[in-house]
Design an enzyme around this catalytic site. Structure first.
Site, PDB file in Angstrom:
ATOM      1  N   GLY A 165       3.128  -5.610 -30.247  1.00  0.00           N
ATOM      2  CA  GLY A 165       2.045  -4.842 -29.458  1.00  0.00           C
ATOM      3  C   GLY A 165       2.688  -3.604 -28.499  1.00  0.00           C
ATOM      4  O   GLY A 165       2.152  -3.191 -27.502  1.00  0.00           O
ATOM      5  N   GLY A 202      10.962  -2.754 -30.558  1.00  0.00           N
ATOM      6  CA  GLY A 202      10.116  -3.095 -29.392  1.00  0.00           C
ATOM      7  C   GLY A 202       9.373  -4.528 -29.783  1.00  0.00           C
ATOM      8  O   GLY A 202       9.007  -4.688 -30.807  1.00  0.00           O
ATOM      9  N   GLU A 261       8.192  -1.117 -41.265  1.00  0.00           N
ATOM     10  CA  GLU A 261       8.486  -2.495 -41.599  1.00  0.00           C
ATOM     11  C   GLU A 261       8.785  -2.675 -42.925  1.00  0.00           C
ATOM     12  O   GLU A 261       8.271  -3.589 -43.628  1.00  0.00           O
ATOM     13  CB  GLU A 261       7.353  -3.663 -40.868  1.00  0.00           C
ATOM     14  CG  GLU A 261       7.595  -3.428 -39.559  1.00  0.00           C
ATOM     15  CD  GLU A 261       6.623  -4.668 -38.780  1.00  0.00           C
ATOM     16  OE1 GLU A 261       7.409  -5.805 -39.317  1.00  0.00           O
ATOM     17  OE2 GLU A 261       6.023  -4.845 -37.955  1.00  0.00           O
ATOM     18  N   GLY A 281       3.368  -0.741 -29.741  1.00  0.00           N
ATOM     19  CA  GLY A 281       2.537   0.321 -29.824  1.00  0.00           C
ATOM     20  C   GLY A 281       3.296   1.167 -31.079  1.00  0.00           C
ATOM     21  O   GLY A 281       3.223   2.094 -31.365  1.00  0.00           O
ATOM     22  N   LYS A 282       4.392   0.406 -31.637  1.00  0.00           N
ATOM     23  CA  LYS A 282       4.980   1.315 -32.736  1.00  0.00           C
ATOM     24  C   LYS A 282       4.123   1.756 -33.975  1.00  0.00           C
ATOM     25  O   LYS A 282       4.336   2.935 -34.187  1.00  0.00           O
ATOM     26  CB  LYS A 282       6.021   0.195 -33.183  1.00  0.00           C
ATOM     27  CG  LYS A 282       7.067  -0.661 -32.050  1.00  0.00           C
ATOM     28  CD  LYS A 282       8.111  -1.271 -32.540  1.00  0.00           C
ATOM     29  CE  LYS A 282       7.687  -2.562 -33.517  1.00  0.00           C
ATOM     30  NZ  LYS A 282       7.056  -3.539 -32.518  1.00  0.00           N
TER      31      LYS A 282
END
Lengths: 240, 231, 285
Positions: free
Chosen positions: B41, B38, B157, B43-44
């Site tokens: 920002g 996504g 990440e 929300g991940k």
């Protein structure tokens, strides 16, 4: 008029051990709005930071108005007419709008000059003119972003660098902000803008650069967004 | 079909009037690799922090192995069998690689060396973590997360900020783990990688789930590219 | 004879400062806690031991009481702040030091206020024996801390210092670890306090001095955070280097200020040339 205000050649840059840019090539013409888009981690912010000397430049050159500024310290770049609005609405929260703007003019000498300039800048932002004596923290997100921009404009820059101006703003506010950016640009300020909101940014762009993994993967005018390669850049799929 | 190992229902989290995560609902099946993608920002990482107890949701619940783990403290969540890494590799910088790993589990030097070999870590057990290159720190962090007894691995990440060589290594590590039948959730921006390795892709946008499905389904969904390009 | 006595006295002082520095190292250097009130536990230990013995209890009860009371207080102080940012612990411990000074001065029924507690029984009249006891205690404390840092618990403390969140995500209850570290650190300082009370034979509220906190902190920093040999070295350097000033023949009025200048000079040199301390591997965050 020279055909290039800012030329970036074969730029390799990063942060200490972390390399983010692997050979950026860009030519920005005077008077245009140039937009940098691309997926996360592509290096967009790093390009801006390189122009302002806020990261480590390993190779390549940055030429501004015909002068090689690659090794020039930041404050001298400001004196040459480059101004930056960093990410995140960075205003001095405990100072008033007026004081923030005065801070932006710290290199200008002469009270009258500052007031004249403030007047010119505020003509683009009537909301702020009404709130001259309000504390910056009491402004809305959009107004704070406009304040940050106005502050950068106090030095009457020729090149304005914007790092994700629409971050955290509602769509309507973003539209208003981009309208102001166009107004400022019409008065002669060249704009180089990094944006997450590719669609809104490209709607006002004269030139668009799409970054991918530290390189310019695509460039062109507003039709760039319709290029089928965009999908691959953002959602993967060329299998390398 | 495998069971849902992890389920989150209607998670809400706001900061000062802005929703970071809103009505967020999704599940992760046992033995699969699920990627959460996504725009910035979306929300991940907030979702990760809500699951692992670093943040408390304003509303909603988190279920792991059919037990309600909402509101547990991070160390309690870890003890239920969830192991995670962070957006910026968090190693104990004044301690050796060996000591870093020992915090996760008591083990002999031989086992520790094996754990490091598994991730292609290129230095010694004695090397102080703060002296490692960022790539090796990331590998050390992952080796440490793997050593902690767990049933769900959460990676935030993992390939961010590492050079292409280490990025390739991370991809092979994940492929190996997949072969071993591990359950993994990852947040990633490297789309080629995400699409090639995931069983399921969940797309978050503005704090809520936009869509989910197989990589092919998600790529086909026009709304996903729109989400990335903005309005 | 006088010179010999002077050396013995210096030796005992050194041992006490070593105890203070090494125990402070446990909470500050190894766990990363901003423990600014360490001397408070030293003072609590001194008063606890003195009061117990003056009220008729045997010496070993005094020592035990000093250790347990100081340790308990240290742990309790850490409870409300262990879930908060480190600055809160700094404020709490520093504030606590001042509060203890005030209590000692004003709870005259217990402490005799500014009059202090005279006539505290010594272990023995022989100074030389006391030196040996001091040295053994200091070395034992050093040994205990050294062993602790090599245990699972000790390594977890260091992990808490380096990255508390990552440590939590590895299943460790970091709050409990921080409380235990403060408690143990305070307990050992309490023992040092007890020893001090039974050596000097007289204590008063001035023991709760923030000046001593700075002194012990300097010893810790000069020697190096999280370094056990560093604590020994730091205490030795800070205490002993200004000593020769006594003999150079400065007028006595100047000796005080000269010591302070020398002390400041040492600190400055360390901060410029070896900011991690002589043996230190850890930065002061």
């Amino acid at each position: 008029m020279a055909s290039s205000l800012l030329t970036i050649r074969n730029l390799e840059a990063g942060y200490g051990r972390l390399k983010a840019l692997f050979g950026i090539e860009m030519v920005i013409k005077p008077g245009e709005i140039a937009v940098l888009i691309g997926p996360n981690g592509a290096g967009k912010s790093t390009v801006l930071k390189s122009v302002f000397n806020l990261c480590d430049i390993r190779k390549g050159s940055i030429i501004y108005k015909g002068k090689d500024i690659t090794k020039l310290p930041t404050h001298e770049r400001i004196q040459l007419g480059i101004s930056i609005v960093p990410q995140g609405r960075q205003v001095f929260s405990n100072l008033t709008v007026k004081e923030n703007l005065e801070m932006g003019a710290y290199m200008t000498k002469g009270k009258e000059l500052i007031e004249t300039r403030m007047d010119e800048v505020l003509s683009h932002f009537p909301d702020l003119r009404q709130k001259l004596n309000a504390n910056a923290f009491s402004l809305s997100g959009g107004q704070q972003q406009m304040l940050a921009m106005s502050r950068a404009l106090m030095q009457d820059p020729q090149l304005l660098l914007l790092d994700e101006p629409s971050l955290g703003l509602a769509p309507k506010t973003t539209q208003e902000l981009f309208q102001r950016i166009q107004d400022i640009n019409k008065e002669g300020t060249t704009v180089l803008m990094v944006e997450q909101n590719a669609k809104a940014a490209c709607a006002i762009a004269d030139q668009i650069f799409v970054l991918e993994e530290g390189k310019v993967a695509l460039k062109g005018g507003r039709s760039v967004l319709k290029n089928p390669k965009i999908k691959n850049i953002y959602l993967g799929g060329h299998g390398h | 079909m495998n069971n849902m190992l992890l389920r989150v229902y209607n998670l809400d989290k706001h900061f000062g009037g802005v929703y970071a995560v809103h009505n967020c609902t999704f599940g992760v099946r046992e033995g699969t690799i699920t990627s959460i993608i996504g725009p910035n920002g979306a929300g991940k990482t907030t979702a990760f922090n809500l699951i692992t107890g670093i943040l408390k949701p304003d509303k909603g619940t988190v279920w792991f192995k059919k037990k309600n783990i909402t509101g547990l403290r991070p160390y309690e969540v870890a003890r239920t069998g969830i192991s995670r890494t962070f957006q910026l590799a968090k190693v104990f910088k004044y301690m050796s690689a060996r000591d870093n790993l020992l915090i996760a589990r008591q083990a002999s030097d031989k086992e520790l060396q094996k754990a490091l070999d598994q991730v292609n870590y290129a230095r010694e057990l004695d090397t102080i973590a703060g002296e490692l290159s960022y790539g090796n720190q990331r590998l050390l962090e992952i080796a440490r997360a793997l050593l902690l007894p767990h049933e769900l691995l959460m990676l935030d990440e993992p390939t961010a900020g590492v050079n292409p060589k280490v990025r390739q290594e991370l991809k092979s590590i994940l492929k190996n783990l997949k072969k071993q039948g591990k359950t993994i959730v990852l947040i990633e921006h490297d789309m080629d990688f995400v699409m090639s390795i995931s069983d399921e892709v969940i797309v978050l946008n503005e704090g809520t789930v936009l869509t989910s499905g197989t990589p092919a389904q998600v790529r086909k969904n026009k709304r996903v590219l729109e989400a990335y390009l903005g309005k | 004879m006088a010179f010999e006595n002077y050396l013995i006295h210096l030796g005992i002082l050194l041992c006490i400062y070593v105890m203070l520095t090494i125990s402070l190292n446990l909470s500050v250097g190894f766990t990363g806690l901003l423990n600014l009130g360490h001397i408070a536990f030293f003072g609590i230990g001194a008063y606890a031991s003195a009061l117990l013995v003056l009220h008729g209890y045997p010496l070993w009860i005094g020592i035990l009481g000093a250790a347990l009371i100081a340790g308990l207080v240290g742990a309790l102080l850490a409870v409300p702040t262990s879930r908060l940012k480190g600055d809160y612990l700094a404020l709490a411990t520093l504030g606590f030091l001042f509060i203890m000074g005030t209590i000692a001065r004003n709870w005259t029924g217990l402490t005799r206020g500014p009059l202090g507690l005279p006539g505290i029984p010594r272990y023995t009249a022989e100074n030389q024996t006391l030196l040996i006891i001091a040295a053994v205690t200091a070395l034992a404390m050093t040994g205990i801390i050294w062993i602790i840092t090599r245990t699972r618990f000790g390594k977890t403390l260091q992990a808490v210092r380096d990255d508390e969140l990552a440590t939590q995500m590895l299943g460790k209850n970091t709050f409990a670890h921080k409380i235990a570290s403060m408690g143990l650190s305070a307990l050992l300082a309490g023992i040092a306090g007890s020893f001090f009370a039974h050596y000097i034979s007289f204590i008063d509220p001035s023991i709760f001095s923030s000046g001593d906190t700075i002194l012990v902190f300097s010893m810790l920093i000069v020697g190096g955070l999280a370094s056990v040999p560093g604590s020994l070295l730091g205490a030795t350097i800070i205490l002993l280097i200004p000593e020769p000033l006594r003999f150079i023949g400065f007028p006595s009025a100047l000796v005080g200020p000269m010591r302070e200048m020398l002390f400041a000079l040492i600190l400055l040199l360390i901060l410029i040339y070896r900011p991690k301390g002589i043996f230190g591997k850890v930065d002061f965050q």
